[in-house]
Design a protein around this motif. Structure first.
Motif, mmCIF file in Angstrom:
data_model
loop_
_atom_site.group_PDB
_atom_site.id
_atom_site.type_symbol
_atom_site.label_atom_id
_atom_site.label_comp_id
_atom_site.label_asym_id
_atom_site.label_seq_id
_atom_site.Cartn_x
_atom_site.Cartn_y
_atom_site.Cartn_z
ATOM 1 N N ARG A 52 6.468 -6.211 12.912
ATOM 2 C CA ARG A 52 5.133 -5.626 13.104
ATOM 3 C C ARG A 52 4.103 -6.619 13.624
ATOM 4 N NH1 ARG A 52 2.506 -1.641 9.273
ATOM 5 N NH2 ARG A 52 1.794 -0.983 11.331
ATOM 6 N N ARG A 53 4.546 -7.650 14.284
ATOM 7 C CA ARG A 53 3.638 -8.568 14.972
ATOM 8 C C ARG A 53 4.041 -8.568 16.443
ATOM 9 N NH1 ARG A 53 2.737 -7.958 10.215
ATOM 10 N NH2 ARG A 53 1.567 -9.370 8.836
ATOM 11 N N LEU A 54 3.468 -7.631 17.214
ATOM 12 C CA LEU A 54 3.856 -7.411 18.604
ATOM 13 C C LEU A 54 5.381 -7.284 18.706
ATOM 14 C CD1 LEU A 54 1.363 -9.802 20.395
ATOM 15 C CD2 LEU A 54 1.328 -7.297 20.441
ATOM 16 N N GLU A 55 5.934 -6.515 17.796
ATOM 17 C CA GLU A 55 7.386 -6.326 17.735
ATOM 18 C C GLU A 55 7.822 -5.310 18.790
ATOM 19 O OE1 GLU A 55 10.877 -4.903 14.584
ATOM 20 O OE2 GLU A 55 8.764 -4.868 13.994
ATOM 21 N N ARG A 56 8.748 -5.711 19.623
ATOM 22 C CA ARG A 56 9.292 -4.815 20.644
ATOM 23 C C ARG A 56 10.318 -3.905 19.989
ATOM 24 N NH1 ARG A 56 8.941 -10.084 22.668
ATOM 25 N NH2 ARG A 56 7.851 -10.367 24.659
ATOM 26 N N LEU A 57 9.976 -2.617 19.868
ATOM 27 C CA LEU A 57 10.863 -1.677 19.187
ATOM 28 C C LEU A 57 11.934 -1.122 20.106
ATOM 29 C CD1 LEU A 57 8.357 0.357 16.982
ATOM 30 C CD2 LEU A 57 9.670 -1.671 16.388
ATOM 31 N N GLY A 58 11.684 -1.164 21.415
ATOM 32 C CA GLY A 58 12.658 -0.628 22.369
ATOM 33 C C GLY A 58 11.944 0.121 23.471
ATOM 34 N N THR A 59 12.686 0.974 24.152
ATOM 35 C CA THR A 59 12.105 1.764 25.244
ATOM 36 C C THR A 59 12.512 3.219 25.110
ATOM 37 O OG1 THR A 59 14.010 1.291 26.666
ATOM 38 C CG2 THR A 59 12.111 -0.188 26.843
ATOM 39 N N TYR A 60 11.679 4.082 25.659
ATOM 40 C CA TYR A 60 11.987 5.511 25.763
ATOM 41 C C TYR A 60 11.766 5.872 27.228
ATOM 42 C CZ TYR A 60 11.878 10.550 25.043
ATOM 43 O OH TYR A 60 12.145 11.891 25.108
ATOM 44 N N GLY A 61 12.875 6.072 27.964
ATOM 45 C CA GLY A 61 12.737 6.184 29.406
ATOM 46 C C GLY A 61 12.273 4.846 29.948
ATOM 47 N N ASP A 62 11.150 4.855 30.675
ATOM 48 C CA ASP A 62 10.605 3.580 31.163
ATOM 49 C C ASP A 62 9.383 3.151 30.362
ATOM 50 O OD1 ASP A 62 8.845 5.509 31.986
ATOM 51 O OD2 ASP A 62 8.608 4.740 34.031
ATOM 52 N N ILE A 63 9.237 3.728 29.169
ATOM 53 C CA ILE A 63 8.090 3.406 28.312
ATOM 54 C C ILE A 63 8.500 2.344 27.297
ATOM 55 C CG2 ILE A 63 6.406 4.290 26.660
ATOM 56 C CD1 ILE A 63 6.902 7.084 27.893
ATOM 57 N N ALA A 64 7.827 1.195 27.322
ATOM 58 C CA ALA A 64 8.061 0.150 26.323
ATOM 59 C C ALA A 64 7.244 0.466 25.071
ATOM 60 C CB ALA A 64 7.662 -1.212 26.886
ATOM 61 N N ILE A 65 7.876 0.350 23.907
ATOM 62 C CA ILE A 65 7.223 0.684 22.642
ATOM 63 C C ILE A 65 7.081 -0.582 21.807
ATOM 64 C CG2 ILE A 65 7.336 2.099 20.555
ATOM 65 C CD1 ILE A 65 9.171 4.002 22.167
ATOM 66 N N ILE A 66 5.846 -0.888 21.418
ATOM 67 C CA ILE A 66 5.519 -2.130 20.699
ATOM 68 C C ILE A 66 4.741 -1.774 19.440
ATOM 69 C CG2 ILE A 66 4.244 -4.310 20.834
ATOM 70 C CD1 ILE A 66 4.697 -4.164 23.890
ATOM 71 N N ASP A 67 5.074 -2.418 18.331
ATOM 72 C CA ASP A 67 4.426 -2.167 17.046
ATOM 73 C C ASP A 67 3.644 -3.408 16.630
ATOM 74 O OD1 ASP A 67 3.700 -1.038 14.623
ATOM 75 O OD2 ASP A 67 5.600 -1.496 13.639
ATOM 76 N N ASP A 68 2.406 -3.207 16.204
ATOM 77 C CA ASP A 68 1.603 -4.333 15.736
ATOM 78 C C ASP A 68 0.720 -3.896 14.579
ATOM 79 O OD1 ASP A 68 0.890 -7.263 16.665
ATOM 80 O OD2 ASP A 68 -0.977 -6.333 16.014
ATOM 81 N N TYR A 69 0.487 -4.810 13.651
ATOM 82 C CA TYR A 69 -0.253 -4.535 12.420
ATOM 83 C C TYR A 69 -1.759 -4.736 12.593
ATOM 84 C CZ TYR A 69 -1.309 -4.814 7.380
ATOM 85 O OH TYR A 69 -1.822 -4.609 6.116
ATOM 86 N N ALA A 70 -2.228 -5.020 13.790
ATOM 87 C CA ALA A 70 -3.649 -5.322 14.012
ATOM 88 C C ALA A 70 -4.544 -4.238 13.411
ATOM 89 C CB ALA A 70 -3.926 -5.452 15.506
ATOM 90 N N HIS A 71 -5.478 -4.653 12.550
ATOM 91 C CA HIS A 71 -6.372 -3.682 11.920
ATOM 92 C C HIS A 71 -7.817 -4.186 11.869
ATOM 93 C CE1 HIS A 71 -4.586 -6.207 8.707
ATOM 94 N NE2 HIS A 71 -5.817 -6.234 8.232
ATOM 95 N N HIS A 72 -8.083 -5.319 12.468
ATOM 96 C CA HIS A 72 -9.437 -5.867 12.588
ATOM 97 C C HIS A 72 -9.738 -5.971 14.078
ATOM 98 C CE1 HIS A 72 -12.640 -8.895 12.623
ATOM 99 N NE2 HIS A 72 -12.837 -8.649 11.336
#
Length: 407
Positions: free
Chosen positions: A307-327
């Protein structure tokens, strides 16, 4: 063998604690809102009971440890008090476990988990076998904690409720100070006072690593009784990043200490903010006698955190990234980094605010930071440690209105 019961056991910090306690041979039980297991060293796991009920507490427990999300009304905590079982918070427990060790604490509003994990990578690579308490798990790791048998403990030192005052650090880093945790620091001066008390816990023979380009950090550092070293990406500091370049958001630089090149570092984790985190981790490692070549190699191998700019994968040509940023500061850094990682791409941000009080106090700043995206989807507020909504609080709909006002 101690029997310890963990309440709120599935949080990252509590899972880190579980890994350390299990490594020490403790028998563990636990509970949380969701049923499941948490990993323990050696490939085992600790079963976690669903919900909070008095019967989840073993009557022969030697200690109950609770997370910050647990209130005094918790039935397991109340039952432990009735039975005379000692009860400690997570940070009280970490403070006791590390009190007799060489405790290296990493504090600051942003970057604590990444810096602790980077330092852990360096100290482990150097064969120091550190004990580690971190707020997020390294990618591929089962837990955010590490049971080590060396003399050094690396601890994420959280300012929430002044929890870092339970620690006894011999050395510490302060990565920067932003006004946050409004439920316990209504005014910024309250926050600065807490950080001042924290740096004053470092003994005179100890060391403080302080961010040079944060005025509040420097004001706090001036009150410390110990030696102070500074770090910054550029400018005037003891530790600097020379010949800084980046490719697809990942930075390479020459680690420079007091004007002299020390080693080359090529980060695998994206973001200019991670350059600062790496500088702080390198400074702590150097202060403990780790060779520059070892520092450079280990930091260049660091793969990142969950959850720190974690690359979760792709869906089609869409890159999916997860980050915990809340400030807002973190949101800006995350979105700017993703732009570098994927130049020219359309950027959608699915955003969930963390705490209504934080959103209320930082509504305008949050809306400003989200302008860095091309489109924003606003989810309902995650009410961490908060009860029912109260009049005057900002909500998802109000944030959406503020975004639309900014175009």
């Amino acid at each position: 063998m101690q029997r310890i019961h963990l309440v709120g056991a599935r949080g990252a910090g509590m899972q880190a604690l579980a890994a350390v306690l299990a490594g020490r041979g403790c028998r563990l039980t636990g509970s949380d809102l969701l049923e499941g297991t948490i990993p323990s060293p050696g490939g085992g796991s600790v079963p976690i009971a669903c919900g909070h009920h008095a019967e989840h507490l073993p009557t022969d427990a030697d200690l109950l440890v609770y997370s910050d999300a647990v209130t005094e009304a918790n039935p397991e905590l109340r039952r432990a008090v009735e039975l005379g079982i000692p009860c400690r918070s997570y940070f009280q427990t970490v403070g006791q476990l590390t009190g007799a060790m060489q405790c290296l604490a990493v504090a600051g509003t942003h970057g604590k988990s990444s810096t602790v994990a980077m330092a852990s990578q360096v100290f482990t690579h150097a064969g120091r076998d550190p004990l580690v308490f971190c707020g997020a798990a390294r990618l591929g790791a089962a837990s955010a904690g590490r049971f080590g048998q060396g003399p050094i403990a690396l601890v994420e030192a959280c300012e929430f409720r002044a929890n870092f005052l339970h620690l006894q650090p011999q050395q510490a880093a302060v990565l920067g100070i932003d006004h946050d945790h409004f439920d316990c620091y209504p005014q910024k001066q309250d926050l600065l006072d807490a950080f001042t008390r924290f740096v004053q816990t470092i003994p005179p023979q100890g060391l403080l690593i302080a961010r040079a380009d944060c005025a509040d950090t420097q004001r706090v550092a001036a009150r410390a009784a110990c030696r102070v070293e500074t770090f910054a990406r550029t400018g005037n500091a003891d530790w600097l990043a020379g010949r800084l370049t980046h490719r697809d958001g990942c930075y390479a630089f020459e680690l420079v200490y007091r004007g002299r090149p020390a080693c080359e570092i090529r980060l695998q984790v994206p973001g200019a903010h991670n350059v600062r985190n790496a500088l702080a981790a390198a400074a702590l490692a150097h202060a403990n006698g780790i060779a520059p070549e070892c520092i450079g190699t280990a930091l260049s191998q660091f793969a990142g955190l969950s959850r720190r700019l974690e690359r979760l994968g792709t869906y089609g040509d869409i890159a999916i990234i997860d980050d915990y940023a809340h400030h807002p500061t973190e949101i800006t850094a995350a979105l700017q980094t993703i732009r570098q990682m994927h130049p020219g791409r359309r950027l959608w941000c699915v955003y969930q605010a963390h705490q209504a009080l934080r959103l209320t106090r930082l509504l305008a700043e949050t809306a400003d930071s989200l302008q860095a995206a091309d489109a924003v989807v606003v989810a309902d507020v995650f009410r961490a440690r908060e009860g029912a909504p109260i009049p005057g609080e900002a909500d998802a709909a109000q944030l959406a209105v503020e975004l639309q006002r900014r175009g």
